[in-house]
Design a protein around this motif. Structure first.
Motif, PDB file in Angstrom:
ATOM      1  N   ALA A   1       0.837  -1.203   0.000  1.00 11.89           N
ATOM      2  CA  ALA A   1       0.000   0.000   0.000  1.00 11.89           C
ATOM      3  C   ALA A   1       0.874   1.256   0.000  1.00 11.89           C
ATOM      4  CB  ALA A   1      -0.945  -0.008   1.205  1.00 11.89           C
ATOM      5  N   ALA A   2       1.976   1.204   0.740  1.00  7.12           N
ATOM      6  CA  ALA A   2       2.895   2.348   0.741  1.00  7.12           C
ATOM      7  C   ALA A   2       3.491   2.550  -0.650  1.00  7.12           C
ATOM      8  CB  ALA A   2       4.004   2.128   1.763  1.00  7.12           C
ATOM      9  N   ALA A   3       3.802   1.450  -1.326  1.00  6.28           N
ATOM     10  CA  ALA A   3       4.323   1.576  -2.693  1.00  6.28           C
ATOM     11  C   ALA A   3       3.272   2.239  -3.585  1.00  6.28           C
ATOM     12  CB  ALA A   3       4.702   0.201  -3.241  1.00  6.28           C
ATOM     13  N   GLY A   4       2.020   1.838  -3.412  1.00  5.88           N
ATOM     14  CA  GLY A   4       0.937   2.448  -4.198  1.00  5.88           C
ATOM     15  C   GLY A   4       0.811   3.936  -3.915  1.00  5.88           C
ATOM     16  N   MET A   5       0.967   4.324  -2.663  1.00  9.91           N
ATOM     17  CA  MET A   5       0.898   5.757  -2.333  1.00  9.91           C
ATOM     18  C   MET A   5       2.113   6.494  -2.907  1.00  9.91           C
ATOM     19  SD  MET A   5      -0.939   6.221   1.379  1.00  9.91           S
ATOM     20  CE  MET A   5      -1.828   7.710   0.968  1.00  9.91           C
ATOM     21  N   ALA A   6       3.265   5.848  -2.865  1.00 10.49           N
ATOM     22  CA  ALA A   6       4.466   6.482  -3.439  1.00 10.49           C
ATOM     23  C   ALA A   6       4.275   6.680  -4.944  1.00 10.49           C
ATOM     24  CB  ALA A   6       5.700   5.621  -3.167  1.00 10.49           C
ATOM     25  N   LEU A   7       3.700   5.683  -5.604  1.00 12.01           N
ATOM     26  CA  LEU A   7       3.500   5.782  -7.054  1.00 12.01           C
ATOM     27  C   LEU A   7       2.432   6.812  -7.410  1.00 12.01           C
ATOM     28  CD1 LEU A   7       3.653   1.988  -7.993  1.00 12.01           C
ATOM     29  CD2 LEU A   7       5.387   3.715  -8.485  1.00 12.01           C
ATOM     30  N   SER A   8       1.645   7.218  -6.424  1.00 15.60           N
ATOM     31  CA  SER A   8       0.655   8.261  -6.685  1.00 15.60           C
ATOM     32  C   SER A   8       1.022   9.554  -5.964  1.00 15.60           C
ATOM     33  CB  SER A   8      -0.751   7.770  -6.309  1.00 15.60           C
ATOM     34  OG  SER A   8      -0.773   7.138  -5.054  1.00 15.60           O
ATOM     35  N   GLY A   9       2.313   9.754  -5.722  1.00 15.67           N
ATOM     36  CA  GLY A   9       2.804  11.080  -5.351  1.00 15.67           C
ATOM     37  C   GLY A   9       3.138  11.328  -3.901  1.00 15.67           C
ATOM     38  N   LYS A  10       2.961  10.329  -3.038  1.00 21.31           N
ATOM     39  CA  LYS A  10       3.266  10.550  -1.623  1.00 21.31           C
ATOM     40  C   LYS A  10       4.678  10.069  -1.284  1.00 21.31           C
ATOM     41  CE  LYS A  10      -0.792  12.178  -0.867  1.00 21.31           C
ATOM     42  NZ  LYS A  10      -0.942  13.638  -0.644  1.00 21.31           N
ATOM     43  N   LYS A  11       5.115  10.448  -0.076  1.00 25.76           N
ATOM     44  CA  LYS A  11       6.427  10.028   0.419  1.00 25.76           C
ATOM     45  C   LYS A  11       6.206   9.209   1.691  1.00 25.76           C
ATOM     46  CE  LYS A  11      10.681   9.657   1.452  1.00 25.76           C
ATOM     47  NZ  LYS A  11      11.816   9.157   0.663  1.00 25.76           N
ATOM     48  N   PRO A  12       6.014   7.905   1.539  1.00 20.14           N
ATOM     49  CA  PRO A  12       5.721   7.089   2.717  1.00 20.14           C
ATOM     50  C   PRO A  12       6.965   6.670   3.512  1.00 20.14           C
ATOM     51  CG  PRO A  12       4.796   6.143   0.689  1.00 20.14           C
ATOM     52  CD  PRO A  12       5.820   7.164   0.297  1.00 20.14           C
ATOM     53  N   PHE A  13       6.814   6.710   4.839  1.00 18.15           N
ATOM     54  CA  PHE A  13       7.733   6.052   5.761  1.00 18.15           C
ATOM     55  C   PHE A  13       6.938   4.896   6.360  1.00 18.15           C
ATOM     56  CE2 PHE A  13      11.439   8.903   6.462  1.00 18.15           C
ATOM     57  CZ  PHE A  13      11.040   9.994   5.700  1.00 18.15           C
ATOM     58  N   ILE A  14       7.446   3.663   6.239  1.00 16.32           N
ATOM     59  CA  ILE A  14       6.722   2.521   6.786  1.00 16.32           C
ATOM     60  C   ILE A  14       7.524   1.917   7.927  1.00 16.32           C
ATOM     61  CG2 ILE A  14       5.542   2.117   4.613  1.00 16.32           C
ATOM     62  CD1 ILE A  14       7.324  -0.290   4.141  1.00 16.32           C
ATOM     63  N   CYS A  15       6.857   1.733   9.059  1.00 16.84           N
ATOM     64  CA  CYS A  15       7.578   1.459  10.293  1.00 16.84           C
ATOM     65  C   CYS A  15       7.163   0.132  10.914  1.00 16.84           C
ATOM     66  CB  CYS A  15       7.299   2.560  11.309  1.00 16.84           C
ATOM     67  SG  CYS A  15       7.498   4.227  10.638  1.00 16.84           S
ATOM     68  N   SER A  16       8.126  -0.610  11.363  1.00  7.76           N
ATOM     69  CA  SER A  16       7.882  -1.814  12.165  1.00  7.76           C
ATOM     70  C   SER A  16       9.220  -2.251  12.748  1.00  7.76           C
ATOM     71  CB  SER A  16       7.288  -2.933  11.311  1.00  7.76           C
ATOM     72  OG  SER A  16       6.982  -4.063  12.126  1.00  7.76           O
ATOM     73  N   PHE A  17       9.191  -3.328  13.531  1.00 10.62           N
ATOM     74  CA  PHE A  17      10.463  -3.924  13.912  1.00 10.62           C
ATOM     75  C   PHE A  17      11.133  -4.370  12.612  1.00 10.62           C
ATOM     76  CE2 PHE A  17       9.451  -5.510  18.517  1.00 10.62           C
ATOM     77  CZ  PHE A  17       9.074  -4.232  18.859  1.00 10.62           C
ATOM     78  N   SER A  18      12.408  -4.169  12.521  1.00  5.66           N
ATOM     79  CA  SER A  18      13.094  -4.414  11.261  1.00  5.66           C
ATOM     80  C   SER A  18      12.941  -5.857  10.798  1.00  5.66           C
ATOM     81  CB  SER A  18      14.574  -4.057  11.391  1.00  5.66           C
ATOM     82  OG  SER A  18      15.133  -3.900  10.109  1.00  5.66           O
ATOM     83  N   THR A  19      12.978  -6.796  11.730  1.00  7.63           N
ATOM     84  CA  THR A  19      12.891  -8.188  11.303  1.00  7.63           C
ATOM     85  C   THR A  19      11.520  -8.511  10.715  1.00  7.63           C
ATOM     86  OG1 THR A  19      13.448 -10.449  11.889  1.00  7.63           O
ATOM     87  CG2 THR A  19      12.174  -9.202  13.522  1.00  7.63           C
ATOM     88  N   PHE A  20      10.486  -7.829  11.171  1.00  4.03           N
ATOM     89  CA  PHE A  20       9.142  -8.096  10.645  1.00  4.03           C
ATOM     90  C   PHE A  20       8.939  -7.454   9.275  1.00  4.03           C
ATOM     91  CE2 PHE A  20       7.788  -8.021  15.367  1.00  4.03           C
ATOM     92  CZ  PHE A  20       8.300  -9.285  15.555  1.00  4.03           C
ATOM     93  N   VAL A  21       9.454  -6.263   9.093  1.00  4.87           N
ATOM     94  CA  VAL A  21       9.211  -5.589   7.810  1.00  4.87           C
ATOM     95  C   VAL A  21      10.205  -6.054   6.747  1.00  4.87           C
ATOM     96  CG1 VAL A  21      10.459  -3.467   8.439  1.00  4.87           C
ATOM     97  CG2 VAL A  21       8.724  -3.389   6.669  1.00  4.87           C
ATOM     98  N   VAL A  22      11.490  -6.109   7.088  1.00  8.32           N
ATOM     99  CA  VAL A  22      12.463  -6.589   6.098  1.00  8.32           C
ATOM    100  C   VAL A  22      12.291  -8.096   5.880  1.00  8.32           C
ATOM    101  CG1 VAL A  22      14.911  -6.744   5.485  1.00  8.32           C
ATOM    102  CG2 VAL A  22      14.046  -4.718   6.653  1.00  8.32           C
ATOM    103  N   GLY A  23      11.742  -8.771   6.887  1.00 10.55           N
ATOM    104  CA  GLY A  23      11.437 -10.190   6.730  1.00 10.55           C
ATOM    105  C   GLY A  23      10.447 -10.454   5.611  1.00 10.55           C
ATOM    106  N   ARG A  24       9.641  -9.452   5.265  1.00  6.82           N
ATOM    107  CA  ARG A  24       8.735  -9.564   4.102  1.00  6.82           C
ATOM    108  C   ARG A  24       9.503  -9.081   2.873  1.00  6.82           C
ATOM    109  NH1 ARG A  24       7.076 -10.824   9.180  1.00  6.82           N
ATOM    110  NH2 ARG A  24       4.961 -11.625   9.128  1.00  6.82           N
ATOM    111  N   PHE A  25      10.701  -9.612   2.761  1.00  2.53           N
ATOM    112  CA  PHE A  25      11.677  -9.094   1.792  1.00  2.53           C
ATOM    113  C   PHE A  25      11.171  -9.144   0.360  1.00  2.53           C
ATOM    114  CE2 PHE A  25      15.297 -10.044  -1.068  1.00  2.53           C
ATOM    115  CZ  PHE A  25      15.947  -8.825  -0.977  1.00  2.53           C
ATOM    116  N   GLU A  26      10.478 -10.218   0.001  1.00  4.87           N
ATOM    117  CA  GLU A  26      10.117 -10.359  -1.407  1.00  4.87           C
ATOM    118  C   GLU A  26       9.115  -9.287  -1.836  1.00  4.87           C
ATOM    119  OE1 GLU A  26       8.667 -11.858  -5.159  1.00  4.87           O
ATOM    120  OE2 GLU A  26       7.437 -11.986  -3.380  1.00  4.87           O
ATOM    121  N   VAL A  27       8.331  -8.791  -0.890  1.00  2.00           N
ATOM    122  CA  VAL A  27       7.423  -7.695  -1.232  1.00  2.00           C
ATOM    123  C   VAL A  27       8.223  -6.397  -1.402  1.00  2.00           C
ATOM    124  CG1 VAL A  27       5.296  -6.493  -0.649  1.00  2.00           C
ATOM    125  CG2 VAL A  27       5.605  -8.857   0.074  1.00  2.00           C
ATOM    126  N   ILE A  28       9.225  -6.202  -0.557  1.00  2.00           N
ATOM    127  CA  ILE A  28      10.092  -5.029  -0.723  1.00  2.00           C
ATOM    128  C   ILE A  28      10.828  -5.111  -2.061  1.00  2.00           C
ATOM    129  CG2 ILE A  28      12.123  -3.826   0.183  1.00  2.00           C
ATOM    130  CD1 ILE A  28      11.227  -4.716   3.002  1.00  2.00           C
TER     131      ILE A  28
END
Lengths: 275, 308
Positions: free
Chosen positions: B60-87
């Motif tokens: 969803a953050a990528a979608g907002m970035a592609l439509s002009g926003k500057k998203p910061f997405i926050c979580s524990f690093s292991t949980f968010v970077v752990g979803r590596f293939e989506v990143i």
């Protein structure tokens, strides 16, 4: 004025021929899911997204995300028909310098809006675009086609839970429900049914149609335009390989290109429908 | 005063909300920990609580970035970077202008144990050709980095600590993106350190100075793109290279420096960091256990210098 539905139906048959030619030239790709998708895509892109060469980078444009990225030959064919890319360019599919990557890549071809092909991800991107429209009080809508095999992905269900929370009535999801995936029938692998009941209970506005009936497709999309408060989900029952009799099979033609003889036979069958 | 870089981040982001209307912030049910709550309190319409759905948050953050926003997405690093293939797909390959903010990095998170510790996140993110990776070492630097990222137009990963960090920079510090930050001169060896262990590295080097070892200490805040020219120059000038990080020595700062020197100027090296899964314990106890506290570092540095 909108192009008539009979004219669009004919146009979709022409694009089926383009799809066969592209996949034949490339020597690889996904005919089954491209042919099941093309009728839906024709109506969505022409009448609702209203993509033109002039509005590709308009910040207020309607968006379209092909979450089932392997169906991209159908999207390229539509973009060529709408004049966004050149018709000659279609035959460059899957070649090294082409903008027409094997799966959509927005950095190569911005008109595809996002990079997809790893199933489950495009719908989240569509959700984010719909969230931007809400945040900025913009009128544009975001259309997204997902696959039925793709709907087995956990990330799809994250959006199914999330989008109603954000009241994204500007998000229109269309399921290309062709019942086939690489290893077999979707119903035998991970059954989605009863799907409509699930989606209704998740608080979506749900419609179920024949995804090759142009009147039904158009009517379902029309029904989303002024229905507020909920995101929209159109379950479109389709046939994998639709339009080429020997490709109409749930698994046989998922991911292989026609050879010379098969391509010629497919094109002959499709051309006969244009007369 | 020791201050967690996640708190410095949260404070600065909330400040930037006023001057950066395009900034939007996402969290996945950890806003009280990541400190994105500070932005949420001031700009609720631009804060999106996505629930425990990290995949969808990234997309969803990528979608907002592609439509002009500057998203910061926050979580524990292991949980968010752990979803590596989506990143990889939805942020990296898509070239979406998203900043992934991973907090609670390293074994220094303490008692919660390995499941909450990011020890592999730098290694994963380094493989994406267009991913900028920044790990600040104190409050002042974190705030400067957040200001930099708010105006940055490319995918980025900001790695932050749960634990408080002592200052390693003075009032006159200026953050220079992509540049090595020399904190202490020295000619016998060079330490490249990043994040929460920079202060420990500095303290260890100061103690060893008294023993006659003249060790340079360099803070590497920008891990990607790495300051290759400086890394090679420092290796040539000192002849001995040590890397220190609260992260796996495979693929992290140690890996990055080893790759550069292997190609450009083979040099004797010691990589200090994690070589196992983490475990529960007090933060101080874990740093002692894994040799990442001042004394542990001193011992490993001395061994390396005596053997080489």
């Amino acid at each position: 004025m909108d192009i008539t539905l009979p004219a669009l139906r004919r146009s979709a048959q022409e694009m089926r021929i383009d799809i066969i030619k592209m996949l034949h030239a490339a020597g690889s790709g996904h005919p089954g899911g491209s042919l099941s998708l093309i009728d839906l895509l024709t109506v969505i892109m022409t009448r609702y997204v209203k993509r033109t060469p002039d509005n590709v980078s308009d910040p207020d444009r309607n968006r379209f995300i092909l979450s089932k990225g392997h169906g991209v030959p159908a999207l390229y064919a539509v973009l060529a028909k709408l004049g966004v890319i050149g018709h000659d360019e279609l035959l460059s599919l899957r070649t090294i310098d082409s903008r027409l990557q094997g799966h959509p890549h927005n950095a190569s071809l911005p008109a595809v809006e996002a990079s997809t092909g790893s199933l489950g991800q495009g719908l989240s991107i569509a959700q984010g675009m719909a969230m931007t429209a809400k945040l900025d009080s913009k009128e544009y809508k975001v259309y997204c086609v997902i696959g039925d095999g793709e709907t087995q992905e956990g990330q799809i269900w994250e959006v199914l839970l999330s989008a109603p929370m954000h009241k994204l009535d500007n998000l229109i999801v269309v399921l290309d429900y062709n019942k086939g995936q690489i290893d077999g029938s979707t119903n035998d692998i991970v059954n989605l049914e009863p799907l409509a009941e699930k989606l209704i209970s998740f608080n979506w506005h749900v419609q179920e149609i024949d995804g090759h009936d142009f009147e039904a497709i158009d009517q379902a999309l029309q029904n989303t335009q002024n229905y507020g408060g909920k995101p929209h989900f159109i379950i479109a029952h389709t046939k994998k390989g639709k339009g080429v009799s020997f490709m109409e099979h749930p698994t046989e033609w998922h991911g292989k290109a026609p050879n010379d003889e098969q391509a010629a036979a497919a094109i002959k069958e499709l051309e006969a429908t244009l007369n | 005063m020791a201050k967690a870089t996640r708190l410095s981040f949260g404070e600065e982001l909330a400040e930037l909300g006023a001057t950066h209307p395009d900034v939007v912030v996402f969290d996945a049910d950890l806003s009280k920990s990541t400190q994105s709550q500070l932005f949420a309190a001031k700009y609720p319409a631009r804060f999106f609580e996505m629930g425990i759905q990290e995949h969808n948050m990234i997309g969803a953050a990528a979608g907002m970035a592609l439509s002009g926003k500057k998203p910061f997405i926050c979580s524990f690093s292991t949980f968010v970077v752990g979803r590596f293939e989506v990143i990889r797909m939805s942020v990296g390959y898509t070239e979406a202008n998203v900043t992934v903010v991973g907090t609670h990095c390293g074994v220094a998170i303490g008692e919660d144990g390995y499941s909450q510790m990011a020890l592999e996140d730098i290694a994963l993110m380094r493989t994406l050709p267009n991913m900028t990776i920044i790990q600040p070492a104190d409050d002042r630097e974190t705030k400067a980095v957040v200001r930099f990222l708010a105006d940055y137009d490319h995918p980025a990963f900001l790695r932050l600590t749960r634990q408080g960090l002592e200052d390693v920079h003075g009032d006159d510090y200026t953050f220079e993106f992509g540049k090595a930050d020399v904190l202490k001169d020295g000619s016998d060896a060079v330490i490249f350190a990043t994040g929460g262990v920079v202060k420990h590295a500095l303290d260890a080097a100061s103690d060893l100075q008294a023993d006659g070892m003249n060790i340079r200490v360099v803070n590497i805040h920008t891990i990607a793109p790495l300051d290759i020219d400086y890394v090679v120059q420092a290796a040539k000038e000192t002849g001995k290279v040590i890397t220190i990080e609260d992260h796996s020595i495979v693929g992290g700062l140690g890996g990055a420096v080893a790759e550069v020197l292997g190609e450009h100027h083979p040099t004797r090296m010691k990589r200090i960091g994690m070589q196992s899964y983490g475990r529960s314990g007090t933060p101080a106890g874990l740093y002692e256990y894994y040799g990442l506290d001042k004394n542990g570092l001193k011992g490993q540095i001395k061994d390396f210098l005596h053997k080489s």
